[in-house]
Scaffold this motif. Structure first.
Motif, PDB file in Angstrom:
ATOM      1  N   GLY A  36       0.145 -39.363  28.582  1.00  0.00           N
ATOM      2  CA  GLY A  36      -1.027 -38.712  29.145  1.00  0.00           C
ATOM      3  C   GLY A  36      -1.546 -39.472  30.349  1.00  0.00           C
ATOM      4  N   VAL A  37      -1.887 -38.738  31.393  1.00  0.00           N
ATOM      5  CA  VAL A  37      -2.490 -39.337  32.581  1.00  0.00           C
ATOM      6  C   VAL A  37      -3.878 -38.727  32.715  1.00  0.00           C
ATOM      7  CG1 VAL A  37      -2.230 -39.824  35.038  1.00  0.00           C
ATOM      8  CG2 VAL A  37      -0.193 -39.442  33.627  1.00  0.00           C
ATOM      9  N   THR A  38      -4.903 -39.539  32.505  1.00  0.00           N
ATOM     10  CA  THR A  38      -6.255 -39.020  32.410  1.00  0.00           C
ATOM     11  C   THR A  38      -7.246 -40.113  32.770  1.00  0.00           C
ATOM     12  OG1 THR A  38      -7.774 -37.854  30.894  1.00  0.00           O
ATOM     13  CG2 THR A  38      -6.468 -39.638  29.958  1.00  0.00           C
ATOM     14  N   SER A  39      -8.520 -39.776  32.816  1.00  0.00           N
ATOM     15  CA  SER A  39      -9.556 -40.776  33.041  1.00  0.00           C
ATOM     16  C   SER A  39     -10.313 -41.002  31.746  1.00  0.00           C
ATOM     17  CB  SER A  39     -10.534 -40.329  34.131  1.00  0.00           C
ATOM     18  OG  SER A  39     -11.635 -41.224  34.186  1.00  0.00           O
ATOM     19  N   LEU A  40     -10.299 -42.236  31.264  1.00  0.00           N
ATOM     20  CA  LEU A  40     -10.982 -42.551  30.013  1.00  0.00           C
ATOM     21  C   LEU A  40     -12.486 -42.668  30.196  1.00  0.00           C
ATOM     22  CD1 LEU A  40      -8.471 -45.072  28.395  1.00  0.00           C
ATOM     23  CD2 LEU A  40      -8.680 -42.601  28.068  1.00  0.00           C
ATOM     24  N   PRO A  67     -11.554 -27.240  19.884  1.00  0.00           N
ATOM     25  CA  PRO A  67     -12.242 -27.110  18.585  1.00  0.00           C
ATOM     26  C   PRO A  67     -12.170 -28.365  17.722  1.00  0.00           C
ATOM     27  CG  PRO A  67     -10.992 -25.129  19.058  1.00  0.00           C
ATOM     28  CD  PRO A  67     -10.627 -26.117  20.118  1.00  0.00           C
ATOM     29  N   SER A  68     -11.124 -29.146  17.872  1.00  0.00           N
ATOM     30  CA  SER A  68     -10.972 -30.361  17.064  1.00  0.00           C
ATOM     31  C   SER A  68     -11.915 -31.471  17.507  1.00  0.00           C
ATOM     32  CB  SER A  68      -9.529 -30.866  17.146  1.00  0.00           C
ATOM     33  OG  SER A  68      -9.253 -31.360  18.456  1.00  0.00           O
ATOM     34  N   GLY A  69     -12.464 -31.340  18.716  1.00  0.00           N
ATOM     35  CA  GLY A  69     -13.291 -32.402  19.266  1.00  0.00           C
ATOM     36  C   GLY A  69     -12.497 -33.545  19.853  1.00  0.00           C
ATOM     37  N   SER A  70     -11.177 -33.403  19.880  1.00  0.00           N
ATOM     38  CA  SER A  70     -10.324 -34.470  20.402  1.00  0.00           C
ATOM     39  C   SER A  70     -10.062 -34.284  21.892  1.00  0.00           C
ATOM     40  CB  SER A  70      -9.003 -34.528  19.633  1.00  0.00           C
ATOM     41  OG  SER A  70      -8.268 -33.331  19.808  1.00  0.00           O
ATOM     42  N   TYR A  71      -9.484 -35.305  22.472  1.00  0.00           N
ATOM     43  CA  TYR A  71      -9.170 -35.327  23.898  1.00  0.00           C
ATOM     44  C   TYR A  71      -7.670 -35.571  24.083  1.00  0.00           C
ATOM     45  CZ  TYR A  71     -14.227 -36.023  24.426  1.00  0.00           C
ATOM     46  OH  TYR A  71     -15.591 -35.873  24.371  1.00  0.00           O
ATOM     47  N   LEU A  72      -7.203 -35.406  25.302  1.00  0.00           N
ATOM     48  CA  LEU A  72      -5.796 -35.676  25.600  1.00  0.00           C
ATOM     49  C   LEU A  72      -5.388 -37.060  25.124  1.00  0.00           C
ATOM     50  CD1 LEU A  72      -3.046 -35.223  26.970  1.00  0.00           C
ATOM     51  CD2 LEU A  72      -4.133 -35.831  29.153  1.00  0.00           C
ATOM     52  N   LYS A  73      -6.233 -38.041  25.340  1.00  0.00           N
ATOM     53  CA  LYS A  73      -5.906 -39.425  25.001  1.00  0.00           C
ATOM     54  C   LYS A  73      -5.560 -39.608  23.521  1.00  0.00           C
ATOM     55  CE  LYS A  73     -10.640 -40.891  23.912  1.00  0.00           C
ATOM     56  NZ  LYS A  73     -10.350 -41.262  22.518  1.00  0.00           N
ATOM     57  N   ASP A  74      -6.050 -38.699  22.684  1.00  0.00           N
ATOM     58  CA  ASP A  74      -5.842 -38.829  21.242  1.00  0.00           C
ATOM     59  C   ASP A  74      -4.484 -38.315  20.775  1.00  0.00           C
ATOM     60  OD1 ASP A  74      -8.502 -39.817  20.848  1.00  0.00           O
ATOM     61  OD2 ASP A  74      -9.234 -37.760  21.049  1.00  0.00           O
ATOM     62  N   HIS A  75      -3.695 -37.775  21.686  1.00  0.00           N
ATOM     63  CA  HIS A  75      -2.428 -37.150  21.298  1.00  0.00           C
ATOM     64  C   HIS A  75      -1.266 -37.664  22.153  1.00  0.00           C
ATOM     65  CE1 HIS A  75      -4.806 -34.369  18.874  1.00  0.00           C
ATOM     66  NE2 HIS A  75      -5.588 -34.215  19.929  1.00  0.00           N
ATOM     67  N   CYS A  76      -1.309 -38.926  22.515  1.00  0.00           N
ATOM     68  CA  CYS A  76      -0.299 -39.493  23.425  1.00  0.00           C
ATOM     69  C   CYS A  76       0.321 -40.754  22.847  1.00  0.00           C
ATOM     70  CB  CYS A  76      -0.932 -39.833  24.775  1.00  0.00           C
ATOM     71  SG  CYS A  76      -1.658 -38.431  25.634  1.00  0.00           S
ATOM     72  N   ASP A  77       1.575 -40.988  23.210  1.00  0.00           N
ATOM     73  CA  ASP A  77       2.219 -42.263  22.902  1.00  0.00           C
ATOM     74  C   ASP A  77       1.777 -43.342  23.874  1.00  0.00           C
ATOM     75  OD1 ASP A  77       4.367 -41.498  20.766  1.00  0.00           O
ATOM     76  OD2 ASP A  77       4.541 -39.956  22.305  1.00  0.00           O
ATOM     77  N   VAL A  78       1.552 -42.936  25.109  1.00  0.00           N
ATOM     78  CA  VAL A  78       1.071 -43.845  26.148  1.00  0.00           C
ATOM     79  C   VAL A  78       0.002 -43.106  26.953  1.00  0.00           C
ATOM     80  CG1 VAL A  78       1.658 -45.210  28.193  1.00  0.00           C
ATOM     81  CG2 VAL A  78       3.309 -44.998  26.331  1.00  0.00           C
ATOM     82  N   VAL A  79      -1.078 -43.800  27.280  1.00  0.00           N
ATOM     83  CA  VAL A  79      -2.128 -43.236  28.121  1.00  0.00           C
ATOM     84  C   VAL A  79      -2.230 -44.056  29.403  1.00  0.00           C
ATOM     85  CG1 VAL A  79      -4.598 -42.768  28.368  1.00  0.00           C
ATOM     86  CG2 VAL A  79      -3.454 -42.312  26.191  1.00  0.00           C
ATOM     87  N   LEU A  80      -2.164 -43.374  30.539  1.00  0.00           N
ATOM     88  CA  LEU A  80      -2.389 -44.007  31.833  1.00  0.00           C
ATOM     89  C   LEU A  80      -3.786 -43.607  32.298  1.00  0.00           C
ATOM     90  CD1 LEU A  80       1.054 -43.278  33.539  1.00  0.00           C
ATOM     91  CD2 LEU A  80       0.317 -45.365  32.372  1.00  0.00           C
ATOM     92  N   ASP A  81      -4.653 -44.595  32.433  1.00  0.00           N
ATOM     93  CA  ASP A  81      -6.052 -44.353  32.769  1.00  0.00           C
ATOM     94  C   ASP A  81      -6.240 -44.421  34.281  1.00  0.00           C
ATOM     95  OD1 ASP A  81      -8.787 -44.182  32.921  1.00  0.00           O
ATOM     96  OD2 ASP A  81      -9.175 -46.093  31.910  1.00  0.00           O
TER      97      ASP A  81
END
Length: 254
Positions: A141-145, A156-170
Motif C-alpha cells: 500500500g502507498v498511502t499517507s498515514l 463499513p469495517s472502519g478500516s483503512y488501506l494500511k490495515d490490509h497490506c504486507d508493506v505500507v509506504l507512507d
C-alpha cells in the motif's frame, strides 16, 4: 523566482528527502517482494483511483521500467478520464466493484498488487487490498498515514488501506494535500502528492531492478526484463521481443 514557486519546489524537495530517510526500510521491503515476484514468474499489478492512478501508471509500460508490471484498470478509476469527473469519486465508494474487477483478472495466490491511495479511506482501495490478501496476493500500500489519525474511514469495517497490506509506504502527505497558502486564496494549494508517490514507486522499481541485476550477475537468474525507449533505434524491436517472451504475464498487449 516567484516566492510561491520557490516555496513549492522547497516543499517537494523536503518531502522527497524525508521519505528517502524515513521510508528506506519499507522501500526495500517492497522491493524484495517485487524482485521475488518478477524472478518467480508471478503476475504484478498496480492500482490507483483518480489522481492516485497517475503513480500507478507511471511504472507500467515505460522506458527503463519492468515489462511485467500491469495497470489494474477498474472502470471509471483511471485518472480523470470519466465524465463527469465527480463520477470517478462516486465510484470509489461503490462496494463490490474492486472485488469483481480483481476476480476477473488472472491474478492468483502469490501474485503482487500495489494499491495507491492518498487517504486510504475510501471503499475501493480498502476493499481491493482486503480482497487481494484474502485471495493470497501480497499487497503493498502507498498511502499517507497522516489521514487515519484525522479523518474517518468510508469503509463499513472502519478500516483503512494500511490495515490490509504486507508493506505500507507512507508518503507523509498532510491531510488536504496542499503545501501552499495565500491570503487571497480561500483554501490551500500546491499538491506534491503525485511527485512523492511516483518517487516512492520508482524507488521500489529501482531497488528491485538492482536486486535482479545482482542475482543475474551471480548466475542466479535472468537479467531484469526492462523495456527500452521506443524513441531510440532498436527500442521497439527490443520491447516486442521482451513482451512476447513474457506474454503470459503481460496484460496490456495483445
Amino acid at each position: 523566482m516567484n516566492d510561491l514557486v520557490g516555496q513549492y519546489f522547497e516543499a517537494a524537495v523536503a518531502h522527497l528527502q524525508r521519505i528517502r530517510t524515513e521510508e528506506g526500510e519499507n522501500i526495500e521491503r517492497a522491493a524484495r517482494l517485487l524482485a521475488d515476484a518478477v524472478a518467480e514468474g508471478r503476475r504484478i499489478f498496480t492500482f490507483g483511483a483518480g489522481h492516485s492512478s497517475l503513480a500507478a501508471q507511471d511504472v507500467v509500460y515505460r522506458a527503463g521500467g519492468l515489462a511485467v508490471l500491469n495497470l489494474l484498470n477498474v472502470p471509471g478509476m483511471t485518472g480523470v478520464n470519466v465524465m463527469p469527473a465527480p463520477l470517478g469519486s462516486a465510484l470509489e465508494r461503490v462496494s463490490g466493484l474492486a472485488t469483481a474487477t480483481l476476480d476477473l483478472t488472472p491474478a492468483t495466490s502469490g501474485d503482487l498488487l500495489f494499491v495507491i491511495s492518498l487517504s486510504g479511506r475510501q471503499v475501493m482501495p480498502v476493499e481491493l487490498a482486503a480482497h487481494a490478501r484474502a485471495r493470497g496476493l501480497h499487497v503493498v500500500g502507498v498511502t499517507s498515514l497522516a489521514y487515519p489519525d484525522k479523518v474517518g474511514s468510508q469503509h463499513p469495517s472502519g478500516s483503512y488501506l494500511k490495515d490490509h497490506c504486507d508493506v505500507v509506504l507512507d508518503s507523509k502527505i498532510a491531510v488536504g494535500d496542499a503545501e501552499l497558502s495565500h491570503p487571497g486564496a480561500q483554501t490551500g494549494f500546491g499538491s506534491v502528492s503525485t511527485i512523492v508517490t511516483s518517487a516512492l514507486m520508482q524507488a521500489v522499481v529501482a531497488s528491485a531492478v538492482g536486486r535482479l541485476a545482482e542475482r543475474s550477475l551471480a548466475g542466479e537468474g535472468e537479467a531484469p526484463p526492462l523495456l527500452r525507449s521506443g524513441n531510440v533505434d532498436g527500442g521497439t524491436d527490443w520491447n516486442a521481443e521482451l513482451m512476447a517472451r513474457h506474454a503470459d504475464r503481460i496484460f496490456y498487449a495483445f
